[in-house]
Write a protein that holds these residues in place. Structure first.
Motif, PDB file in Angstrom:
ATOM      1  N   ALA A  41       0.850  -1.185   0.000  1.00  8.79           N
ATOM      2  CA  ALA A  41       0.000   0.000   0.000  1.00  8.79           C
ATOM      3  C   ALA A  41       0.886   1.234   0.000  1.00  8.79           C
ATOM      4  O   ALA A  41       1.950   1.243   0.628  1.00  8.79           O
ATOM      5  CB  ALA A  41      -0.909  -0.010   1.219  1.00  8.79           C
ATOM      6  N   LEU A  42       0.440   2.235  -0.739  1.00  8.37           N
ATOM      7  CA  LEU A  42       1.149   3.518  -0.736  1.00  8.37           C
ATOM      8  C   LEU A  42       0.380   4.457   0.196  1.00  8.37           C
ATOM      9  O   LEU A  42      -0.828   4.625   0.059  1.00  8.37           O
ATOM     10  CB  LEU A  42       1.184   4.096  -2.152  1.00  8.37           C
ATOM     11  CG  LEU A  42       1.842   5.473  -2.271  1.00  8.37           C
ATOM     12  CD1 LEU A  42       3.330   5.381  -1.979  1.00  8.37           C
ATOM     13  CD2 LEU A  42       1.617   6.066  -3.653  1.00  8.37           C
ATOM     14  N   VAL A  43       1.098   5.045   1.140  1.00  3.92           N
ATOM     15  CA  VAL A  43       0.448   5.929   2.114  1.00  3.92           C
ATOM     16  C   VAL A  43       1.070   7.310   2.001  1.00  3.92           C
ATOM     17  O   VAL A  43       2.301   7.433   2.025  1.00  3.92           O
ATOM     18  CB  VAL A  43       0.680   5.402   3.552  1.00  3.92           C
ATOM     19  CG1 VAL A  43      -0.008   6.309   4.552  1.00  3.92           C
ATOM     20  CG2 VAL A  43       0.182   3.977   3.688  1.00  3.92           C
ATOM     21  N   ALA A  95       3.626  -2.715   3.992  1.00 13.46           N
ATOM     22  CA  ALA A  95       3.117  -4.049   3.685  1.00 13.46           C
ATOM     23  C   ALA A  95       1.590  -3.998   3.656  1.00 13.46           C
ATOM     24  O   ALA A  95       0.974  -3.329   4.480  1.00 13.46           O
ATOM     25  CB  ALA A  95       3.610  -5.025   4.742  1.00 13.46           C
ATOM     26  N   SER A  96       1.009  -4.695   2.702  1.00 10.94           N
ATOM     27  CA  SER A  96      -0.445  -4.761   2.625  1.00 10.94           C
ATOM     28  C   SER A  96      -0.982  -5.339   3.917  1.00 10.94           C
ATOM     29  O   SER A  96      -0.428  -6.291   4.447  1.00 10.94           O
ATOM     30  CB  SER A  96      -0.861  -5.682   1.480  1.00 10.94           C
ATOM     31  OG  SER A  96      -1.487  -4.960   0.500  1.00 10.94           O
ATOM     32  N   VAL A 132      -4.484   6.627   1.447  1.00 13.01           N
ATOM     33  CA  VAL A 132      -3.967   5.268   1.299  1.00 13.01           C
ATOM     34  C   VAL A 132      -4.390   4.709  -0.052  1.00 13.01           C
ATOM     35  O   VAL A 132      -5.561   4.776  -0.403  1.00 13.01           O
ATOM     36  CB  VAL A 132      -4.502   4.339   2.421  1.00 13.01           C
ATOM     37  CG1 VAL A 132      -3.989   2.910   2.201  1.00 13.01           C
ATOM     38  CG2 VAL A 132      -4.082   4.827   3.795  1.00 13.01           C
ATOM     39  N   ARG A 133      -3.451   4.189  -0.792  1.00 11.67           N
ATOM     40  CA  ARG A 133      -3.775   3.509  -2.052  1.00 11.67           C
ATOM     41  C   ARG A 133      -3.302   2.065  -1.972  1.00 11.67           C
ATOM     42  O   ARG A 133      -2.098   1.812  -1.851  1.00 11.67           O
ATOM     43  CB  ARG A 133      -3.071   4.172  -3.229  1.00 11.67           C
ATOM     44  CG  ARG A 133      -3.524   5.589  -3.474  1.00 11.67           C
ATOM     45  CD  ARG A 133      -2.893   6.086  -4.754  1.00 11.67           C
ATOM     46  NE  ARG A 133      -3.108   7.507  -4.913  1.00 11.67           N
ATOM     47  CZ  ARG A 133      -2.580   8.226  -5.879  1.00 11.67           C
ATOM     48  NH1 ARG A 133      -1.789   7.644  -6.775  1.00 11.67           N
ATOM     49  NH2 ARG A 133      -2.820   9.503  -5.970  1.00 11.67           N
ATOM     50  N   GLY A 134      -4.234   1.157  -2.043  1.00 12.79           N
ATOM     51  CA  GLY A 134      -3.888  -0.269  -1.986  1.00 12.79           C
ATOM     52  C   GLY A 134      -3.542  -0.775  -3.376  1.00 12.79           C
ATOM     53  O   GLY A 134      -3.494  -0.013  -4.341  1.00 12.79           O
ATOM     54  N   GLN A 135      -3.279  -2.086  -3.469  1.00 14.60           N
ATOM     55  CA  GLN A 135      -3.000  -2.716  -4.759  1.00 14.60           C
ATOM     56  C   GLN A 135      -1.855  -2.033  -5.510  1.00 14.60           C
ATOM     57  O   GLN A 135      -1.973  -1.739  -6.698  1.00 14.60           O
ATOM     58  CB  GLN A 135      -4.265  -2.755  -5.636  1.00 14.60           C
ATOM     59  CG  GLN A 135      -5.358  -3.658  -5.086  1.00 14.60           C
ATOM     60  CD  GLN A 135      -4.859  -5.092  -4.891  1.00 14.60           C
ATOM     61  OE1 GLN A 135      -4.182  -5.652  -5.745  1.00 14.60           O
ATOM     62  NE2 GLN A 135      -5.145  -5.690  -3.738  1.00 14.60           N
TER      63      GLN A 135
END
Ligand code: ADP
Ligand code: ASP
Ligand code: MG
Length: 471
Positions: free
Chosen positions: A334-336, A377-378, A400-403
């Motif tokens: 994930a990008l935070v 980490a996801s 927060v961007r997952g995937q």
């Protein structure tokens, strides 16, 4: 000259006469079914010197156990079908490679009985502690080791399955990502395994987990059997660790994503460690550490082409910068983005302290005047939100961007090579949006975050730019 006590003298002399053993490790692909297990066993049986084997779970079994832990919660009707699937899988394989081996049949049946009680425990209590989680997951290996040992015996070589408890594979916890007590393993596992080797037995040890001081199974994380092999190699002063895989060795990228990936004949310990830490799945992240200190080489070898050398990871490979060696990727991450967290050390400190105490696993970071970007980490997204919300400071926004996928472009001397500019240029050209770049902190890697769906295209473009043709 001082004299060692007679007992010590004898032991040392005896040890001197013995050839150092080799540790052969087989992962899920090497233990897919009866035919694969028979092949793995033939590699153990035909190995010329003293050896011990490490078995991971059969392919897919670790995932099956993970899924079962969720499925059975509150649903006791799910327990028996899960056990039946495991029974069929293991007994069919046994029938193929070691028919009529009573010791293995007994070990598999009693393992399944124990697992049944644990799964009913989860079903009825609807609770899943970390302790129970790790214990249940360890059953993939507990069922596999007796199977591989039987297959080796069927080829005329005495072999005995031994679990981490009996081998003395001591850990310091925590659950899920345990550390080993290398000294304790040397003290306990070393003599146990050597005694077996001395009587001509091949020990076949369970991978993936060790036992803490209270006797609880503690996992080393996914892919942990590579790590077990390295730790045991250290304990028995092995001459080499052989990791038998479904690839020709360590390649310039994951061949599942980059079909043009090339074989690397050798890597230095530091290069391999960096690649593993950056997510190269072929090697467990911490696998290099226990062997590096003892200068034991790791060979990544091909199950399909056992006559090939594979990739040797060792000391003494030229340590001059060699540019980009290999590409890695880790997904999903994930990008935070935390706006308002940077600018001054005072603004940043409470956030990083809070992230640390919340146990967030930060994989890469970039800091700007107005904010902080993190690849985590996801699964850690909620912990990040909590950490930021509870950090004592002014209100901040968190996005927060997952995937996402974290790419690693790895090789010695990268910072000086202009690689970062080339990474950005290559990805822009390939039409892949780069959402974060981390560069400069590591002497051997540039990291970039891209949407997970774009990772294969990104890796192929980077491979063409850095590792194909004249590059
Ligand atoms: P094991 O059967 O020992 O558990 P793994 O599945 O963990 O083996 O590792 C082998 C896989 O790692 C390969 O099938 C390949 O898809 C992947 N892989 C990722 N990066 C690399 C790389 N740089 N070189 C070789 N294989 C890689
Ligand atoms: N069976 C475990 C896993 O799938 C450990 C290993 O394969 O090394 O992660
Ligand atoms: Mg693995």
């Amino acid at each position: 000259m001082t004299h060692a006590p007679a007992g010590t003298e004898e032991t040392t002399a005896a040890r001197g006469r013995r050839a150092a053993p080799t540790v052969l490790k087989f992962g899920g692909a090497g233990l897919r079914d009866g035919a694969a297990i028979r092949h793995a066993a033939s590699l153990v049986a035909s190995h010329p010197g003293p050896r011990l084997a490490v078995a991971s779970a059969l392919e897919g079994v670790t995932d099956l156990l993970l899924a079962a832990q969720d499925k059975v919660r509150g649903h006791d009707a799910q327990v028996l079908p899960t056990l039946e699937a495991l029974r069929r899988r293991h007994l069919t394989a046994l029938q193929h490679c070691a028919p009529g081996d009573d010791a293995a049949t007994y070990a598999i049946e009693s393992g399944l009985q124990r697992l049944e009680r644990l799964l009913y425990g989860i079903a009825y209590t609807e609770e899943r502690t970390e302790r129970l989680h790790d214990l249940v997951q360890s059953f993939g290996e507990r069922l596999a080791a007796p199977l591989l040992a039987a297959a080796v015996r069927a080829q005329g070589v005495p072999a005995v399955a031994i679990d981490a408890e009996h081998a003395g594979l001591r850990t310091l916890g925590p659950y899920g990502d345990a550390r080993v007590d290398l000294e304790a393993v040397r003290r306990e596992a070393g003599p146990v395994l050597r005694a077996m080797l001395d009587t001509g037995q091949v020990p076949v040890v369970t991978g993936y987990y060790g036992v803490d001081t209270a006797g609880n199974a503690t996992l080393f994380g996914r892919g942990g059997s590579d790590f077990v092999a390295a730790v045991l190699a250290h304990a028995v002063e092995a001459q080499a660790v052989e990791l038998w895989k479904d690839v020709a060795g360590f390649l310039t990228a994951d061949p599942r994503l980059v079909p043009t990936a090339r074989w690397l004949p050798e890597l230095g310990y530091d290069e391999a460690a960096e690649l593993a830490l950056n997510g190269a799945k072929v090697l467990h992240a911490r696998c290099v550490e226990p062997v590096q200190a003892a200068a034991i080489p790791i060979r990544v070898r091909s199950l399909a082409e056992p006559q090939r050398e594979g990739t040797v990871i060792r000391d003494g490979v030229p340590d001059a910068p060699r540019g980009v060696r290999s590409l890695t990727h880790r997904a999903p991450v994930a990008l935070v983005r935390i706006a308002g967290a940077a600018g001054t050390a005072e603004a940043l400190a409470p956030v990083t302290a809070s992230l640390q105490s919340s146990g967030v696993r930060v994989l890469a970071a970039a800091l700007g005047g107005s904010g902080l970007a993190l690849a985590v980490a996801s699964g850690d997204e909620a912990a990040v939100r909590h950490a930021v919300a509870t950090a004592p400071a002014a209100a901040r926004t968190v996005e927060v961007r997952g995937q996402r996928s974290l790419l690693g472009i790895v090789g010695r001397g990268i910072p000086a090579s202009g690689a970062a500019a080339k990474v950005l240029e290559t990805l822009a050209h390939a039409g892949v949006p780069v959402e974060m770049v981390a560069f400069g902190a590591s002497q051997v890697a540039v990291n970039a975050v891209v949407p997970a769906a774009d990772a294969p295209a990104a890796l192929r473009a980077l491979h063409r730019a850095f590792l194909e043709g004249a590059a």
